[in-house]
Design a protein around this motif. Sequence first.
Motif: not given
Lengths: 413, 413
Positions: A339-340, A216, A335, A342, A218, A202, A369-370
């Motif tokens: 990601r979802d 980041y 990520g 967030y 994950h 990223e 988001t990533a």
Amino acid sequence: MKAGPSQEDIRRHNLGTLLRFVHLRGPASRATLAESLGLNRSTIMALTSDLTAAGLVREELPRGPGRRAGRPSLVVRPESTRVYVLAFEVGVDRLVVARVGLGGVVLDRREGTRARDSDPSDLLGMLVAGARSLVRKAERDAVCVGAALGFPGTVRRSDDMIMFGPNLDVGDLRLGDALSRRLGLGIPVSVCNDANLGALAEHERGAGVGCDNLIYLHGDVGVGGGIIAHGRLLGGDEGFGGEIGHMIVNPGGRQCACGSKGCLEAEVGERTLLAHAGREEPVDKAGRDAVRDVVDAADRGDIVAREALHRVGTWLGLGVANLVNVFNPGLVIFGGTLRDIYLGAAAQIRSVLATGALDAPREKVRLRTAALGDDTTLVGAAEFAFAEVLADPLQVLARLRSVDVASPSTSGR
Amino acid sequence: MKAGPSQEDIRRHNLGTLLRFVHLRGPASRATLAESLGLNRSTIMALTSDLTAAGLVREELPRGPGRRAGRPSLVVRPESTRVYVLAFEVGVDRLVVARVGLGGVVLDRREGTRARDSDPSDLLGMLVAGARSLVRKAERDAVCVGAALGFPGTVRRSDDMIMFGPNLDVGDLRLGDALSRRLGLGIPVSVCNDANLGALAEHERGAGVGCDNLIYLHGDVGVGGGIIAHGRLLGGDEGFGGEIGHMIVNPGGRQCACGSKGCLEAEVGERTLLAHAGREEPVDKAGRDAVRDVVDAADRGDIVAREALHRVGTWLGLGVANLVNVFNPGLVIFGGTLRDIYLGAAAQIRSVLATGALDAPREKVRLRTAALGDDTTLVGAAEFAFAEVLADPLQVLARLRSVDVASPSTSGR
């Protein structure tokens, strides 16, 4: 304390910088390179000639509508199909192998799903088979300049030993060594923490380009992290840096796979979200799809799903607040499953951040988001694998092709 | 992406590296310098000549019993009394100003206590008076090459603005600018977070020499932190990095001065320890002495004091566990009141660390007390103030002395 570099060090540095420029930013004219790198045109020409002779770049007339009258400036382009790396991603649910060309072009890839109860010994066979099929399809004169593998665990830098990977058991398999031996390409395979690679990816090619202080986060089954500080991946003393998933945010909270309680991973990981949402295992779907289902349900107004996201978002917000206070990052990137999560719990995360972080470091931090979606680890593995050739382009090529290009401008032109 | 350095960059770098070597490690022979810096003797001689001409070092016959027969190698020694910085420490309870010579020698100092309810405007006057009295006593040809001030608050790097200092109110005073103007020495006064300076000091001259990944935790009324990653102070995006005191370790816990609850500072700070020990304010003693009293009482078997240290040690251990997981430091150093608390609660801190941190990053981390004792901030301020002259020795001296030494070896020899 080290004295300044020698002339040879400087030449190597300049070759690497030029190659890195076209690798990360794409083809560039000599004029652009001269201006961007702060070198004069004759130096650029000499460097480009050496890189061309080594087969790392080629020079071409500019393509497309940008051409104007007069003598055009040649464009320096990375040799993407002739110089490549192998990037491996070992996830809890999936395996990916890709052949990635200089310039970051994914030339070809193989993907497979992996059952969570599958035998660790099958893993190596699947990775080798995937890589071999990719190598066979490469051009005849193509050269593989590196390989790296992203893994959801704690990896010791000195020997790439996996010290801890509670969500994916590989026994005492030395993945990197075993893979390197079986591939027989004469290159080592580095093993790295997946979220560390995600941070690298990223930072170089995703949401974090231009931001030298970022974090980041994950999510997979577990929660990992990678930290970029002063533009470099923060490895810590032995390469274990970034284990943000095991920061304790809720002392005495939920049991974590690491043995502790209330770790960020235990409070915001996939299993916890599904449990809060009343979707205890076994469920129809596992992994990212199951997390997305909860977020979708919450979007549609499902009260249980909303409450589950709110709870998880609270602890995620607290974790982010701590990181903002301790690191003062310019950017926090979410990520994988985070990601979802967030996207489904952004308001709650921001609300906790507003009360939990100091004003000064919070005011300018951006949450994102990533940008590389599901490929953060894979892209990071490729970038990690390219690092050596970018640091010393001619030497690495010479070794792999067994051609003498050690001294300046003698490469058969 | 930056191209390699020019010849002039390299010369500047080498001058700085040589000066830095004798500044940090003390006088060294030309032979030692050549070997340590990886430069040949003629280069060392040229660099030394330039630094001598600028009045930054002098060359002498070696002193003491180490002398042997034959032609002795000259020793290069920093000009400690002729080249100095001003270091300021503004603590909650005390003020210190010191004149520190090249080589890190504290040449002279002034200390004062500060009442916690004293007027912020008095502060400036006391600092200026202290500094002036120090400058007056300097040798006639001595030159002040920098100044820095350590402050228990959050300081923005771009303009040295104090953004947050809940334990020491200075209103909207721009401390650095005001001090620089009043001193009239033609040098700026940098303002830095005290614990960041402590980290720098312990890394360069204290318990952390040789360890490039370390964390320094500093207790005063509040709790601050400084992080060294890859050998550099981790500043973050705007210089606020290291606010470890506001990492939330106990959500919903004790009220913190920052507005949040359960921050490390709120759980292990001076006031909390005293409250747990039944020594609520007003007490006879404040600050470090009061903390030491509790530790001493616990040593003598006082049950209430022991229990207070146990509670504080638990949260401190949890904070350290989080830092170990996230950073993988080689070393965690306790300074200020946390030095005493660590000594009184080491067993509890290590016990929480053993359960709260992952095995991999925990196994090799060392816990230590600050080697510089009460002077961590002051020594860090001096090192920070020396940074500019160490980065570009001749230029800085030339500017301050208004002598032309910009080109190599023209300095009137």
